[in-house]
Enzyme design. Structure first.
Site, short mmCIF file in Angstrom:
data_model
loop_
_atom_site.label_atom_id
_atom_site.label_comp_id
_atom_site.label_asym_id
_atom_site.label_seq_id
_atom_site.Cartn_x
_atom_site.Cartn_y
_atom_site.Cartn_z
N ASP A 98 0.79 -1.24 0.00
CA ASP A 98 0.00 0.00 0.00
C ASP A 98 0.82 1.28 0.00
OD1 ASP A 98 1.10 -0.06 2.50
OD2 ASP A 98 -0.79 -0.35 3.59
N GLU A 120 -1.10 -8.80 -1.53
CA GLU A 120 -1.68 -8.23 -0.30
C GLU A 120 -2.79 -7.24 -0.67
OE1 GLU A 120 0.19 -5.39 2.62
OE2 GLU A 120 0.80 -7.20 3.61
N GLU A 134 -2.07 5.19 2.86
CA GLU A 134 -2.06 3.78 2.42
C GLU A 134 -3.43 3.24 2.04
OE1 GLU A 134 -0.48 5.00 5.05
OE2 GLU A 134 1.63 4.48 4.87
N HIS A 211 5.78 4.62 13.23
CA HIS A 211 6.21 5.51 12.14
C HIS A 211 5.06 6.09 11.32
CE1 HIS A 211 5.49 1.78 9.92
NE2 HIS A 211 5.32 2.54 8.86
N ARG A 213 2.35 8.06 9.41
CA ARG A 213 2.19 9.51 9.20
C ARG A 213 1.09 10.11 10.07
NH1 ARG A 213 4.30 11.55 3.89
NH2 ARG A 213 5.83 9.97 3.40
N HIS A 244 12.64 4.31 13.40
CA HIS A 244 12.53 4.54 11.95
C HIS A 244 13.40 5.74 11.55
CE1 HIS A 244 10.41 5.34 8.12
NE2 HIS A 244 9.90 4.13 8.24
C1 UD1 Z 1 6.69 4.50 3.94
C2 UD1 Z 1 5.30 4.14 3.44
C3 UD1 Z 1 4.53 3.42 4.53
C4 UD1 Z 1 5.32 2.25 5.09
C5 UD1 Z 1 6.70 2.71 5.52
C6 UD1 Z 1 7.51 1.53 5.95
C7 UD1 Z 1 4.27 5.71 1.85
C8 UD1 Z 1 3.48 6.94 1.69
N1 UD1 Z 1 4.58 5.37 3.12
O1 UD1 Z 1 6.52 5.43 5.00
O2 UD1 Z 1 3.32 2.93 4.00
O3 UD1 Z 1 4.64 1.75 6.21
O4 UD1 Z 1 7.35 3.34 4.41
O5 UD1 Z 1 8.61 1.90 6.71
O6 UD1 Z 1 4.63 5.09 0.88
N2 UD1 Z 1 14.08 7.73 5.52
C9 UD1 Z 1 15.46 7.64 5.39
N3 UD1 Z 1 16.01 6.50 4.85
C10 UD1 Z 1 15.27 5.43 4.49
C11 UD1 Z 1 13.87 5.52 4.63
C12 UD1 Z 1 13.29 6.67 5.14
O7 UD1 Z 1 16.18 8.56 5.73
O8 UD1 Z 1 15.84 4.42 4.04
C13 UD1 Z 1 13.46 8.97 6.07
C14 UD1 Z 1 13.49 10.14 5.08
O9 UD1 Z 1 13.71 11.32 5.78
C15 UD1 Z 1 12.09 10.12 4.49
C16 UD1 Z 1 11.27 9.69 5.69
O10 UD1 Z 1 12.09 8.73 6.36
O11 UD1 Z 1 11.71 11.38 3.99
C17 UD1 Z 1 9.93 9.08 5.35
O12 UD1 Z 1 10.06 8.07 4.34
P1 UD1 Z 1 8.85 7.79 3.31
O13 UD1 Z 1 9.14 6.64 2.43
O14 UD1 Z 1 8.47 9.06 2.64
O15 UD1 Z 1 7.64 7.43 4.23
P2 UD1 Z 1 7.60 6.42 5.44
O16 UD1 Z 1 7.03 7.18 6.56
O17 UD1 Z 1 8.88 5.72 5.60
N1 UDP Z 2 11.49 -4.49 10.48
C1 UDP Z 2 12.87 -4.66 10.40
N2 UDP Z 2 13.70 -3.89 11.19
C2 UDP Z 2 13.20 -2.94 12.04
C3 UDP Z 2 11.79 -2.76 12.10
C4 UDP Z 2 10.97 -3.54 11.30
O1 UDP Z 2 13.36 -5.52 9.65
O2 UDP Z 2 13.99 -2.29 12.73
C5 UDP Z 2 10.62 -5.31 9.60
C6 UDP Z 2 9.49 -6.05 10.30
O3 UDP Z 2 9.89 -7.36 10.66
C7 UDP Z 2 8.39 -6.06 9.24
C8 UDP Z 2 8.64 -4.81 8.45
O4 UDP Z 2 9.97 -4.40 8.72
O5 UDP Z 2 8.51 -7.17 8.37
C9 UDP Z 2 7.66 -3.73 8.85
O6 UDP Z 2 8.03 -2.53 8.27
P1 UDP Z 2 7.45 -1.15 8.73
O7 UDP Z 2 6.93 -1.24 10.12
O8 UDP Z 2 8.48 -0.13 8.42
O9 UDP Z 2 6.25 -0.91 7.67
P2 UDP Z 2 4.73 -1.36 7.62
O10 UDP Z 2 4.66 -2.83 7.78
O11 UDP Z 2 4.00 -0.59 8.68
O12 UDP Z 2 4.30 -0.91 6.26
#
Ligand code: UD1
Ligand code: UDP
Length: 375
Positions: A98, A120, A134, A211, A213, A244
């Site tokens: 999502d 999914e 999402e 994490h 939003r 995160h």
């Molecule tokens: C995204 C997904 C969310 C998912 C989550 C898993 C969208 C809108 N959101 O949220 O559905 O649950 O990933 O973790 O697609 N950042 C880093 N390095 C990384 C990743 C993230 O620095 O490797 C930081 C950056 O500042 C970035 C912020 O995290 O701007 C948010 O990342 P983003 O992918 O925009 O949204 P998530 O909140 O991670």
């Molecule tokens: N996870 C991981 N390391 C971490 C936190 C989560 O490998 O420090 C894994 C966790 O086992 C799960 C997935 O990441 O499979 C969940 O990701 P996240 O919570 O970022 O996203 P969401 O599932 O909410 O989209």
């Protein structure tokens, strides 16, 4: 007969974890030519997953930018994917979950009239703003999807209610369980010294992740404050929070938790130590989607710190509880779990509403059968 060209597209940590088992099955399926394209909506957190599952993407759009916006992710992914799809001409494009990468991937395929498989599919919270964005991403993806891989009967029912044809929906289980079965081990030893020194026998460890939003701001502050207070009430409680990389999450975590020696803020963990930590912990507190699926399978009570969930199965099975984001309610529920052995026992049952570890095989089988009909 020529091989089927299937392109998987993913961009974030959870998509990587849940798509990896499918990629692995396809690598060993001679009827399929397997193309992997990552948007890299996440960078470090995606690379951790690619390393563990030894996946070398054929295309890496590298769109990640700190502080990226939803529009930025969508437009960069769409533009990059258009080029890759035009160049590779896949028969089917597979997306998972999502995120914004999922929506952009499905839309990019639709624009090129390439068929879409959605892994999914069909999870619904019923509120377009929670989880945000999402819930909308999932619905928008559904509209351009040809094959809906629903993890459970509930998700299939959601799709049927929205009018999707029965013959295009396949119940497969969730691939997150396929991945989990490979990494959790009884005798696992952490490489990280902090984790290795945690006394899992005499301490009750709460594993925290947050994490979402829609939780950033006051709700997240409430969640963290409830956790902070509970460690002051119970001497044997410690908390591990792999934080995160989102700086907005990090700021709130430091604001509330700094100075509390029972709360360990650590960097995002690799999948293997993370899931093994989950299997050793006492309680999981989370707003993550994936953790709501993994924890029931490991028999860990999960308090879901959200107002809605699109994953009701864990709650129906009794392992998860939706506790909202008010500090009072989270404190009350934590207190109950920590003070009553009965309450704890009621929730600490290993149940598996999300699959049997064979979802990837089922998905690949359906892909071959369905795609052969149209070739
Ligand atoms: C995204 C997904 C969310 C998912 C989550 C898993 C969208 C809108 N959101 O949220 O559905 O649950 O990933 O973790 O697609 N950042 C880093 N390095 C990384 C990743 C993230 O620095 O490797 C930081 C950056 O500042 C970035 C912020 O995290 O701007 C948010 O990342 P983003 O992918 O925009 O949204 P998530 O909140 O991670
Ligand atoms: N996870 C991981 N390391 C971490 C936190 C989560 O490998 O420090 C894994 C966790 O086992 C799960 C997935 O990441 O499979 C969940 O990701 P996240 O919570 O970022 O996203 P969401 O599932 O909410 O989209």
């Amino acid at each position: 007969m020529r091989r089927l060209k299937v392109m998987t597209v993913f961009g974030t940590r959870p998509e990587g974890i849940k798509m990896a088992p499918i990629v692995k099955v396809m690598e060993n399926t001679k009827e399929i030519e397997n193309i992997v394209c990552v948007t890299a909506q996440h960078r470090e957190m995606l690379d951790q997953v690619l390393d563990i599952f030894e996946i070398k993407p054929d295309y890496d759009l590298n769109i990640f930018k700190p502080g990226q916006t939803l529009t930025g992710i969508t437009t960069k992914a769409l533009e990059g994917l258009e080029k890759v799809i035009v160049e590779t001409q896949p028969d089917l494009l597979l997306v998972q979950g999502d995120t914004t990468t999922v929506f952009a991937g499905a839309l990019a395929a639709f624009y090129q009239k390439v068929k879409v498989g959605h892994v999914e599919a069909g999870l619904r919270s019923g509120n377009l703003y929670s989880p945000y964005p999402e819930e909308a991403n999932r619905k928008l993806t559904g509209i351009v999807t040809n094959f809906h891989f629903a993890p459970t009967n509930e998700s299939r029912e959601n799709l049927l209610r929205e009018g999707y044809p029965e013959e295009k929906i396949f119940i497969t289980g969730n691939t997150v369980i396929d991945a989990l079965f490979h990494v959790v081990k009884e005798d696992y030893i952490f490489e990280d010294s902090l984790l290795n020194n945690i006394d899992f026998k005499n301490k009750r460890v709460i594993l925290l992740t947050s994490h979402r939003r829609e939780n950033i701001g006051k709700p997240m502050e409430n969640i963290f404050t409830a956790i902070d207070e509970i460690t002051r009430k119970y001497e044997d409680v410690e908390v591990i929070f792999p934080v995160h990389l989102n700086p907005k999450v990090r700021n709130i975590a430091h604001k509330v938790f700094d100075g509390n020696k029972d709360i360990h803020l650590v960097e995002p963990l690799d999948y293997e130590p993370f899931t093994n930590l989950m299997s050793k912990c006492h309680i999981v507190v989370t707003d993550s989607g994936g953790l709501q699926e993994e924890a029931p399978s490991l028999g860990k009570p999960v308090l879901v710190v959200r107002e809605e969930t699109e994953r009701p199965e864990g709650i129906e099975a009794g392992t998860a509880k939706l506790v909202g984001t008010s500090k009072e309610n989270i404190s009350k529920e934590l207190d109950l779990l920590l003070s009553s052995k009965e309450e704890y026992k009621k929730m600490a049952n290993a149940v598996n509403p999300y699959g049997d570890g064979k979802a990837s095989e089922r998905i690949v089988k359906v892909i071959i059968e369905q795609m052969r009909k149209s070739m």
